[in-house]
Design an enzyme around this catalytic site. Structure first.
Site, PDB file in Angstrom:
ATOM      1  N   HIS A 115       5.711 -67.340  53.579  1.00 25.62           N
ATOM      2  CA  HIS A 115       5.984 -66.493  52.407  1.00 25.62           C
ATOM      3  C   HIS A 115       5.211 -66.943  51.163  1.00 25.62           C
ATOM      4  O   HIS A 115       4.978 -66.159  50.246  1.00 25.62           O
ATOM      5  CB  HIS A 115       7.489 -66.517  52.104  1.00 25.62           C
ATOM      6  CG  HIS A 115       7.917 -65.559  51.043  1.00 25.62           C
ATOM      7  ND1 HIS A 115       8.015 -64.196  51.267  1.00 25.62           N
ATOM      8  CD2 HIS A 115       8.261 -65.752  49.742  1.00 25.62           C
ATOM      9  CE1 HIS A 115       8.404 -63.605  50.148  1.00 25.62           C
ATOM     10  NE2 HIS A 115       8.562 -64.517  49.202  1.00 25.62           N
TER      11      HIS A 115
ATOM     12  N   ASN B 175      -4.113 -56.800  45.835  1.00 22.89           N
ATOM     13  CA  ASN B 175      -3.570 -56.838  44.481  1.00 22.89           C
ATOM     14  C   ASN B 175      -2.695 -58.080  44.419  1.00 22.89           C
ATOM     15  O   ASN B 175      -1.851 -58.276  45.283  1.00 22.89           O
ATOM     16  CB  ASN B 175      -2.683 -55.622  44.199  1.00 22.89           C
ATOM     17  CG  ASN B 175      -3.450 -54.320  44.290  1.00 22.89           C
ATOM     18  OD1 ASN B 175      -4.640 -54.282  44.026  1.00 22.89           O
ATOM     19  ND2 ASN B 175      -2.778 -53.260  44.675  1.00 22.89           N
TER      20      ASN B 175
ATOM     21  N   HIS C 203      -0.496 -60.867  51.025  1.00 17.43           N
ATOM     22  CA  HIS C 203      -0.948 -59.730  51.832  1.00 17.43           C
ATOM     23  C   HIS C 203      -1.955 -58.898  51.051  1.00 17.43           C
ATOM     24  O   HIS C 203      -2.055 -59.012  49.831  1.00 17.43           O
ATOM     25  CB  HIS C 203       0.228 -58.846  52.245  1.00 17.43           C
ATOM     26  CG  HIS C 203       0.793 -58.018  51.120  1.00 17.43           C
ATOM     27  ND1 HIS C 203       1.541 -58.559  50.088  1.00 17.43           N
ATOM     28  CD2 HIS C 203       0.702 -56.694  50.842  1.00 17.43           C
ATOM     29  CE1 HIS C 203       1.890 -57.607  49.240  1.00 17.43           C
ATOM     30  NE2 HIS C 203       1.379 -56.457  49.665  1.00 17.43           N
TER      31      HIS C 203
ATOM     32  N   GLN D  76      -4.421 -54.965  51.625  1.00 18.63           N
ATOM     33  CA  GLN D  76      -4.341 -53.637  52.228  1.00 18.63           C
ATOM     34  C   GLN D  76      -5.735 -53.164  52.616  1.00 18.63           C
ATOM     35  O   GLN D  76      -6.738 -53.693  52.133  1.00 18.63           O
ATOM     36  CB  GLN D  76      -3.731 -52.643  51.235  1.00 18.63           C
ATOM     37  CG  GLN D  76      -2.337 -53.036  50.791  1.00 18.63           C
ATOM     38  CD  GLN D  76      -1.767 -52.035  49.799  1.00 18.63           C
ATOM     39  OE1 GLN D  76      -1.589 -50.863  50.120  1.00 18.63           O
ATOM     40  NE2 GLN D  76      -1.485 -52.486  48.597  1.00 18.63           N
TER      41      GLN D  76
HETATM   42 ZN   LIG Z   1       7.713 -63.184  53.033  1.00 18.60          ZN
END
Ligand SMILES: [Zn+2]
Length: 343
Positions: free
Chosen positions: A127, A165, A178, A180
């Site tokens: 995370h 972003n 993450h 895109q």
């Molecule tokens: Zn996460």
């Protein structure tokens, strides 16, 4: 690469260095489809505007324990129904473009289906972390995944845009690292202009060959990091392969390694500049269909802090005229970035 299908038929692809063969666990339930995305023509700007009603329902800054991009656990389903993964790519649950799109009939305005594809790339099953802290091998894998998606989606769509972003300041709704990929059903005007400029002249090769050394941040045999002399954002940083390639799918392994090193150093430099995580937009600029033989790829990082506590906003002049006002000249930005220590 492992291919998996989520309930509802969305694709989930797992990329990695080791074979992924874990049986799938619980997945988040599908939601009823919202307003189908579609395009409307802006007759003054002469470009498409994309409308997507379902995007209002997006997950907004969940607590880490409820993060939909973390690996699924017993009693905590996620987008990725596996307990571990390296890089995961899946079709966005809230797409701005979708194959199912149909053009509505509206009086007085031209419309079109927004029949592209939107994917989420989850950089890690952890995370926390980001492009400034990942291992070089993970960054190399990410560059390979960008290339793989461009190759696959570029067969079907005229323009593919991988991006990231980062930072709540610019509206990021999920903290899990993450990015895109948007596969456009049309060639956006801005991308067309850049591609046409490169078809007329080798703009990027000339930029590299003639670069003022004061704008250089990192100078490697196969890639460079630099502040472009025409930067539109303060501290804007580009990572550019020396060899002209249309996108990451055409990079050699040693070039990928060089790009990974410079990508990590560039993000670290921006994070260290004001001693806080820099909100930024990272864009992988690659050749639109038909421009593969003249386009020179770049990775562009547009930072949104112009000072420790000052955000760069696109205000009246930028919005009204499209002309950027930049209060940190590129030469000064490069000097300050080069002075950052502790990379
Ligand atoms: Zn996460």
């Amino acid at each position: 690469m492992r291919e998996h299908h989520l309930p509802g038929g969305r694709e989930l692809l797992l990329y990695g260095r080791v074979l992924h063969d874990e049986p799938p666990g619980e997945t988040l339930p599908e939601e009823p489809p919202g307003v189908a995305p579609h395009l409307r023509w802006h007759p003054l700007q002469r470009e498409w505007v994309a409308y997507s009603g379902s995007r209002q329902g997006r997950t907004f800054l969940p607590q880490a324990a409820a993060c939909p991009l973390c690996p699924a656990r017993e009693g905590k389903p996620g987008e990725i129904p596996f307990s571990s993964f390296e890089i995961a790519v899946f079709e966005n649950r809230f797409p701005a473009f979708a194959a199912s799109s149909v053009a509505p009939l509206l009086p007085g305005i031209e419309t079109a289906p927004a029949s592209g594809r939107c994917e989420v790339i989850v950089f890690s099953d952890d995370h926390v972390g980001g492009l400034g802290s990942f291992s070089l091998d993970r960054l190399a894998l990410l560059i390979e995944v960008w290339g793989a998606r461009i190759s696959v989606l570029g067969e079907k769509f005229p323009y593919v845009l991988p991006f990231e972003n980062r930072g709540e300041e610019i509206g990021v709704t999920l903290h899990h690292p993450h990015g895109q990929v948007y596969a456009f059903p049309f060639l956006p005007a801005r991308a067309a202009r850049a591609a046409e400029a490169q078809m007329e002249a080798p703009v990027i090769s000339r930029l590299i060959d003639g670069i003022d050394p004061t704008l250089l941040l990192d100078d490697e045999a196969e890639a460079l990091a630099l502040v472009p002399p025409f930067a539109t954002y303060p501290y804007e940083t580009w990572i550019v392969p020396r060899r002209r390639v249309p996108g990451p799918q055409s990079l050699q392994p040693s070039e990928i390694e060089a790009m990974a090193r410079l990508l990590r150093r560039s993000v670290r430099r921006l994070d260290l500049l004001f001693e806080k995580p820099m909100p930024y937009i990272l864009i992988v600029q690659t050749a639109p269909r038909g421009f593969e033989n003249s386009f020179h790829m770049t990775i562009e990082i547009r930072p949104f802090l112009r000072d420790r506590d000052k955000l760069k906003y696109l205000a009246g002049v930028e919005q009204g005229s499209g002309v950027f006002l930049v209060d940190v000249p590129p030469e000064l930005a490069a000097e300050r970035l080069r002075a950052v220590g502790g990379l």
